[in-house]
Every structure is written in C-alpha cells, then in structure tokens.
Design an enzyme around this catalytic site. Structure first.
Site, PDB file in Angstrom:
ATOM      1  N   GLU A 469      -4.024  14.079  22.285  1.00  0.00           N
ATOM      2  CA  GLU A 469      -3.329  14.750  21.883  1.00  0.00           C
ATOM      3  C   GLU A 469      -1.766  14.540  22.171  1.00  0.00           C
ATOM      4  O   GLU A 469      -0.621  13.743  21.652  1.00  0.00           O
ATOM      5  CB  GLU A 469      -3.291  16.170  22.729  1.00  0.00           C
ATOM      6  CG  GLU A 469      -3.295  16.768  21.252  1.00  0.00           C
ATOM      7  CD  GLU A 469      -4.366  18.535  21.670  1.00  0.00           C
ATOM      8  OE1 GLU A 469      -3.321  19.394  21.376  1.00  0.00           O
ATOM      9  OE2 GLU A 469      -4.746  18.618  22.669  1.00  0.00           O
ATOM     10  N   GLU A 740      -5.481  22.671  33.037  1.00  0.00           N
ATOM     11  CA  GLU A 740      -5.824  23.283  31.845  1.00  0.00           C
ATOM     12  C   GLU A 740      -6.562  24.822  32.078  1.00  0.00           C
ATOM     13  O   GLU A 740      -6.335  25.245  31.575  1.00  0.00           O
ATOM     14  CB  GLU A 740      -6.252  22.711  31.033  1.00  0.00           C
ATOM     15  CG  GLU A 740      -5.870  22.864  29.078  1.00  0.00           C
ATOM     16  CD  GLU A 740      -6.472  22.075  27.861  1.00  0.00           C
ATOM     17  OE1 GLU A 740      -7.225  20.826  28.358  1.00  0.00           O
ATOM     18  OE2 GLU A 740      -5.982  22.721  26.965  1.00  0.00           O
TER      19      GLU A 740
HETATM   20  C1  BGC Z   1      -2.513  22.245  23.756  1.00  0.00           C
HETATM   21  C2  BGC Z   1      -2.307  23.348  24.132  1.00  0.00           C
HETATM   22  C3  BGC Z   1      -1.284  24.058  23.063  1.00  0.00           C
HETATM   23  C4  BGC Z   1      -2.314  24.474  22.331  1.00  0.00           C
HETATM   24  C5  BGC Z   1      -1.806  25.430  21.397  1.00  0.00           C
HETATM   25  C6  BGC Z   1      -3.933  22.673  22.963  1.00  0.00           C
HETATM   26  O1  BGC Z   1      -4.335  21.698  22.121  1.00  0.00           O
HETATM   27  O2  BGC Z   1      -3.439  21.097  24.433  1.00  0.00           O
HETATM   28  O3  BGC Z   1      -1.062  23.172  25.325  1.00  0.00           O
HETATM   29  O4  BGC Z   1      -0.237  25.148  23.334  1.00  0.00           O
HETATM   30  O5  BGC Z   1      -2.833  23.117  21.538  1.00  0.00           O
HETATM   31  O6  BGC Z   1      -2.891  26.390  21.366  1.00  0.00           O
END
Ligand code: BGC
Length: 857
Positions: A469, A740
């Site tokens: 990501e 997270e």
């Molecule tokens: C991210 C988040 C982001 C989200 C949207 C994720 O995959 O890691 O932090 O805001 O996607 O829900």
C-alpha cells in the site's frame, strides 16, 4: 541578546531550486530580554544588486510574507531581514535559489535500456566531458520519471534519497537543484546517474490485476548542468543522445514494494569516474514526455539516523517458509533492531561467487521465532544478494522497508549480524515538538507516535510503510496532521501533498481517497472510470481540512487561495449529490471502529456540514464575503437536515456510537442538544467499561471533545486506560510504533490473523496532540494564526506528577513544565518573543503573558 533565527523561504531553510517566482519569507526572533515585540520589518532581496526592498513595514508579522516582486529563474538570491524590536534594529541574512521555473529546458528526456516490464535492471547512465577552463560555479538541475541518484566525478551530488519524489506524474514532477561547484574540475569530468522505476513505473503504481503501468513503463531522466568559468563564460551540459547507458551493473532490480536483487558478479567497475571508458555502452534514447516540471516544494527524504542491532539469533532452518527459486537454507538468522522503523539495512559481506542469500524484512516475529510476513500481503520486501567472491559494502538503492526484524538465509560465518545497521529514512522535516512526563507508558506512547510519524512521512503522508500500500490516504493524512504539526514543521511537506490531492480531482469536483492518485485496479478503472475511487466524505474532506490547518498553524494563506475554487467545487458537488443535504458517500465509514458502527449517511452529512463551515471561514479569510454568507447558510441547511434525520424528539442522537456523538459535538451539528450528546458519549464510554470504541474517524476527536466539554477527567481515564482497546494497550504488548489495530498483537493470543494488520499506522496515534495541547496545555488561541497568540492551559492529571512540553512554534519555542510537590503545582512557562499568551489555570483568573520566562505556583 536579541537575534533573528529560523529564516525560511517557502517553509524551508536556504532552499535550492524553489518552484515559485514569488517566494514567502519567515523568521523568528530569539531574545534573552522579556517583552520583545516586533514593531517593524524590512526585507531586502539581492541578486547581484538589490532586486527588492520592502522598505520599513510597520507590522508584527514574520510568517510567510510574500515577495511581491517577480524573481527570475535559476538565480541565487541573498535575503536580509531587519527587525525593529525594543527601539533597536536587528538583522539576519540567508539565501535561496530559484529553480528552472519558466526557463525552457535544453536537456532532453532520455531513457536507457528498458523493455517496459516491471522490475527491470537499474539503468546506469553516464556522460563524460572535458572542461578546458577552470569552473568556478556549477549547478545541476535534474529530474526523472522514475527515481534516480547522481554522482559527479565519483562523488554523490547530494544525500537526498528517492529523488524526484512522488507527485502526480500524470501532471507534474519536481526537479532537484544541486550546487556541484566543488565536484567539477578543469579537464575530464563525468556525470553518473542511476535510474530506477520507483513510484513511476514500479509495482507500487502498477495495476494490481494486470501489472499494467499507471503512468508509463519506461523510466526517463532529464538534466542540465550549468557551469560558469573563471573567465566569466558559461556552458550547459544537457541530457541528450550522447549520454551512454548500461544495464550491466549489480542492481538487477530495485523496487519499492518488492525490494532488490543485487548481483555482485555484475560489475561496471569504476563507471562513475571520468577516466572510465564507456565505449561498449549503448546510446541513450530521446523520449517525449509532456509533463510540467516544478521546482522544490518540500524537504527531501534522507537517512536521518543509523541504528545498531539490539540482538540477533539463529533459529532452526526448518522454520523457513518456502519461497520460489530459493533453496531451503542451512542457516536462518533473525536480527532485531529493537525498533519498528522505515528505511533499509547496510552491511559488509563477502559471498562466494554465485552464492546467494536472502534478507526479508518484517515488523514482528511469529510465535516460533521466525519472521512474520503475512501482513506484507503481496509486497515481497526482500533483498537477494549474490556474491562474487569479494567483500562489498551494501545498502539497497531505490527501495525502503517498514521493519524491526530481518531474517537472513545462509549468512556466512564470517559476517557478524551484530554489525549490520539500519538507516532510518523519511522526509527530513524540522523536529518541533517534545514531550515527557512522569508516566513511562505515556512517554512510550509519545515516542511510538513519533516513530510512526517519521516513517510514514516519506515524501508523502502514507498510511503504512510496509505492505503493498504505502499510499497517501487522505483521511489518514488529516487525522494525524494536527499532531504531526506539533511534532514537525509540516508546512512545505503538506503543500506538496495538497497539490497532488488537487490535481487528482475529477472534472466534477470530487477528491480522490488517496493521492497521488492512480487506479489500483485495472478493471475498476475500465468499468467505472477513475471516479470509482473518488468523492468520499471524510477522505475527500482532507482537501479542506488540511489547507485550513496550514493556514491556522503557519499563516499559510496562499494554500487557501491556490485551492479555493477546487474546495468550493467539492462543496457544490456534494450538495448536488445529496438528498436534501443528506449525503451518503463514505465507503470506509468509521474505519476499524470497535464494534460501534456509525452509518455512512451520518458521517457523510456531518463532514459535509463541517467542510461547508470551514469554507465559510476560508471565504471570509480571503475577503470573499458573499461566498462566506452562502456557505454559512448552506451549512445551516445541512445542520437542519442532520437534525431532522439524526436527532430524535428527545434531543438525542438516534445513533448511539461514540463517533456519532463526537462528530455532533466537534462539528456543532446541533448545539442546543450538546448536553444530551455529551451524555450519550459518556454513557457509551461507561458502557464499554471506560473504554473507547472509535475507529479512524472518531478517535482524533475523542480526548479533545471530552476535554472541551468539561470531561477532562474522563479523557485522562481513557488516555491512561491500559485495558484493550486503548492507546496504552499496544504499549503494554511491546509496541514501538502505533498500530493499525489496537490488538494487532497480544501477548496472550499472538498476532491477529488479519491481512490488514499494519504495525506502523499512525491514525490512532492522533491523540498525541492531547499531550501537547492539554497536558502541556499549548493551544492556538481560537482566533489566532500561527501561534502569534496562544493559550497555555495545562491540566494536571491525578496520575501524573510532572510533565514537560516544548513546541517550536513558527514564532519561537513555547515551553511549559509543571510539577506537583507537597500539594502544590509549580508551573514554568516560556512565551517566545513577538507573541503573547493567556495563562489559564484551573480555578484562577486568566493572565496575559508577554514574551519571557515565568514561574507560577
Ligand atoms: C489504509 C487506511 C485507509 C483505508 C481506507 C486502508 O487500506 O491502510 O489507513 O484509510 O484503506 O479505508
């Protein structure tokens, strides 16, 4: 003594190659004397001679003052600011250089050897040239669609990493400017460039299901070396098809997600040196690239710290998890750096010819002691090293990892794992905040959020640094921005990011969910258009929330002016796409809330009202009074719609989540019923056993709202709560960053089996602002800008004996330090020059403080 310090241009100290003709100047006054105030200033800008003189301006302003004179491209400027304070003038001097701006590039975009597939060998580009006169000044202007570094005569031109950074490559790329005078000489010279795929064409921006590139498939480089000689003449060495290229170097690929393959048996020898013969090399090719090139807008990424190994151990080779093309190892070593960090390793190693080792990076260990890799998802985050029989020093080139541990296969006995170091990497922003108190767990939480801030501010504000990501998610960005603005000077960093947020809008006015934006999934893009990813509340609203924050914290009015029309369009887009002002577009809702959901319509409508309110303020700051009125009345209509739909006849919210109450209170959605909402909030917290249940959207408001509405006691209880879910819970489980998920790992159950389980995700850490502004008590006054006036309102939680807080505000360092002793609290306060503060202590009348040091009981 009084002096001028912290001189900045466009939010950066002595920047080279800035991207504007009209730079803004800032400075601070430092003084031993009390009560120092700026009465007037004078700014002078010199090239060869004075090109701008503001004359004496009666003003106490020292933040982001714009030069109204259009400055020229490619010019070195010296600037002097003189300040009248206490009937004496003081002055400071600094410099900056403008970038290419409107200057037409003579250097062409050039490419090396690349077949367009991902993870191709790094391109080595070089240009040898002879100077028959003595160079006295030389500047290199360079950029890439890809990622590059550059050396002249075997010395690197800079310690910058990952140039040119990540911008919206559909529209713009930054160029870098390096002073290379000391590297050139009369006679033979050589420029040597390594060019990789980076964010431009590496796996990170490839479509996940087709591997097709989003921006382009072949990295290109562009540069001009401007040289002045001792006789006053000049020359330019541009990129063109006389440059040579090779893919015969050891870096067989270097990729942000997947890591690096380094094969020492490929060698180009001394290819950076002027005496090297590149006869066998290919010619570079011209490439057409239509893209706007900007100067520098933000500080570069650098290695800011080297960390030693905490401990290492060999584990049973049978714990190896099979990987394609890698034989089962006979030795498996785990190295622990003691800190989850972002960066990469450095080591010295000798491997027999053709023998390879693999190094994988991870944030946690499995119960059996092997490396936990599941949360990387498809990112390989691996280094493969192949030996040539000789010792070499190694650090990967164009990749970074989020890791605390590495796992090495078949490490040779003569390589000491304890001698490996980790280079910590991030945008090199000025640290501005410090906090310490008598509670070690809280101190650890503070340190953890700082580490997550550092690692996730790597050119753009990312959600996380390790898995596939590492994107600039907009919600994560605004959620943490206030806290980050205490930790670091984030003005320039955010200006750069907001540019990409704005170029990524749709024609209709919707903002993306992450920026720089590209469609992750090829089919989505094909069937739904890129709009599929855009227009969501709470994510898109970063485009208003963050500029407003920059204005309030740094007096950055330009960011409001620059993006005003876009923000306005976003509000109108939302209105058109609402049902009588009720909006329902927030696909991630209160992301990762703890079994306490809030509806999409509630969140979406609440943010619609909030954004519209902010727009009324922004319009008013910009002197657009009729717009301001229009936004005000629209915000009232949205609030009315919210009340009709979400507030029952009993004056309570029909949704009882913590986040619903927090949004209603924070955004003033129905102030007549604030008492009810507060009760709903506190009842919910009590019902959860004095624990929070908020997700990403509610959490940043939790402590501040409780405190603002008179329940600081409960805010403290939540902050110091050690049971799950809470901020201190991960600390007690051994966290060294913010996670997270609160229970990403527990001592009891181990690692949560969840693919989305990042151990470096700052969103929940946003509450660290409470340490600065509530325990430390440093608060921007409601109607103030840039901490010119602020409030010092610390409170003294029962559980703490003392706390020390420092914040280098744009006007100077604000300090509060309090300590409880024998039933009294002593508080020391520093108010910087040219500011004033209101001291607000429990059950005491407010006191006005001018600059100086104070001590109260
Ligand atoms: C991210 C988040 C982001 C989200 C949207 C994720 O995959 O890691 O932090 O805001 O996607 O829900």
């Amino acid at each position: 003594m009084t002096r001028i310090v912290g001189m900045k241009v466009e939010g950066m100290a002595s920047p080279l190659g800035i991207g504007t003709h009209y730079p803004r100047f800032s400075w601070r006054i430092e003084s031993d004397a009390n009560g120092i105030e700026q009465e007037a200033y004078r700014i002078q800008v010199f090239a060869e001679e004075c090109v701008y003189d503001s004359g004496e301006v009666r003003s106490d302003e020292s933040l982001n003052i714009e030069c109204p004179k259009r400055l020229k491209a490619l010019t070195h400027y010296r600037w002097v600011v003189s300040v009248l304070a206490g009937s004496e003038w003081f002055s400071g001097e600094s410099s900056f250089e403008t970038g290419m701006l409107d200057h037409v590039w003579s250097g062409k975009w050039i490419a090396g050897i690349h077949n367009g597939d991902v993870k191709q060998p790094v391109n080595y580009l070089r240009k040898g040239f002879t100077l028959d006169k003595q160079p006295v000044h030389a500047m290199l202007y360079s950029t890439a669609l890809g990622v590059y570094d550059c050396a002249i005569n075997s010395s690197m031109v800079s310690d910058e990493c990952f140039a040119p950074g990540w911008t919206d490559y559909f529209f713009r790329v930054q160029h870098q400017t390096y002073n290379v005078t000391s590297l050139l000489r009369q006679g033979d010279n050589a420029i040597a460039v390594r060019l990789g795929e980076g964010w431009y064409s590496g796996t990170i921006s490839r479509r996940r299901n087709s591997n097709l590139p989003s921006y382009g498939s072949i990295p290109t480089f562009r540069a001009e070396l401007h040289i002045q000689f001792d006789d006053g003449t000049t020359t330019i060495i541009p990129t063109d098809d006389t440059w040579r290229c090779s893919i015969g170097g050891p870096v067989r690929f270097s990729d942000i997600y997947d890591g690096e393959l380094y094969d020492a048996s490929y060698s180009l020898g001394d290819w950076m040196s002027p005496s090297y013969s590149d006869q066998g090399w290919s010619r570079c090719l011209h490439k057409n690239r239509r893209i706007t090139i900007w100067g520098r807008t933000a500080p570069p990424v650098r290695r800011t710290e080297l960390r030693k190994v905490l401990e290492w151990r060999d584990i049973a080779p049978s714990l190896w998890r099979r990987e394609p093309n890698i034989p089962d190892p006979h030795r498996l070593t785990i190295v622990d750096f003691g800190q989850n960090l972002v960066g990469r390793i450095r080591l010295k190693i000798k491997l027999p010819k053709g023998v390879s080792i693999s190094i994988r990076h991870g944030e946690m260990l499995n119960a059996d002691g092997s490396l936990f890799l599941d949360n990387l998802r498809t990112a390989r985050a691996a280094i493969n090293l192949v030996g040539n029989g000789e010792e070499f020093e190694y650090e990967p080139l164009f990749t970074f990892f989020g890791f605390r541990y590495i796992q090495i296969t078949n490490l040779p006995e003569d390589c000491d794992p304890g001698a490996i170091v980790a280079a910590v990497m991030h945008s090199d922003l000025e640290r501005t905040g410090r906090f310490r108190c008598s509670n070690d767990l809280l101190n650890k939480f503070y340190e953890n959020q700082l580490w997550s801030n550092r690692g996730n501010y790597l050119d753009i504000p990312t959600d996380c640094p390790q898995r596939d990501e590492r994107l600039g998610w907009l919600a994560d960005a605004w959620i943490f921005a206030d806290t980050a603005s205490f930790n670091f000077d984030i003005q320039a960093f955010f200006e750069k990011y907001l540019e990409d947020v704005n170029t990524s809008r749709t024609g209709a006015g919707e903002y993306p969910q992450y920026a720089p934006f590209f469609a992750v999934n090829h089919l989505d893009a094909y069937f739904f258009g890129t709009e599929y990813y855009k227009g969501h509340s709470a994510w898109g609203d970063a485009a208003i929330i963050c500029p407003w924050l920059l204005y309030r914290k740094y007096n950055d009015k330009r960011i409001l002016e620059r993006h005003y029309d876009n923000m306005k369009q976003w509000i109108f887009f939302q209105d058109e796409n609402s049902d009588h002002h009720l909006r329902c577009s927030c696909v991630w809702r209160d992301w990762l809330n703890h079994n306490d959901p809030t509806s999409e319509t509630l969140i979406s409508t609440a943010f619609f009202a909030y954004g519209t309110d902010l727009m009324a303020k922004i319009a008013s700051v910009l002197g657009k009074e009729s717009d301001a009125k229009e936004f005000e009345s629209l915000a009232n209509e949205i609030r009315a719609a919210f009340q009709k739909r979400f507030v029952g006849n009993d004056g309570c919210l029909v949704e009882t989540s913590q986040t619903a109450a927090l949004l209603a209170l924070e955004f003033g959605l129905d102030v007549r019923n604030n008492d009810n909402f507060l009760k709903q909030l506190t009842d919910n917290i009590q019902a959860h056993g004095c624990r929070l249940s908020t997700g990403f959207i509610g959490t940043p408001f939790l402590l501040s709202v409780l405190s603002r509405f008179g329940r600081t006691d409960l805010a403290d209880t939540l902050l110091l709560q050690q049971e799950f879910p809470s901020w201190l819970y991960p600390v007690l489980q051994g966290a060294t960053t913010i996670w997270e998920r609160w229970d990403g790992y527990t001592k009891e159950h181990g690692i949560l089996p969840q693919p989305m389980n990042s151990f470096n995700h700052y969103a929940y850490g946003a509450s660290a602002s409470y340490l600065y502004n509530s325990i430390g008590g440093i608060q921007l006054a409601d109607d103030a800008i840039g901490f010119k006036r602020f409030v010092i309102a610390p409170h003294f939680p029962d559980a703490l004996d003392w706390a020390e807080t420092e914040f280098d505000s744009p006007y100077g360092t604000i300090r509060t330090a309090w300590r409880k002793e024998n039933g009294t609290v002593t508080i020391k306060v520093t108010v910087p020059p040219n500011t004033s503060a209101i001291l607000r202590l429990p059950s005491q009348a407010d006191r006005l403080l001018k600059s100086g040091d104070y001590c109260f009981k």
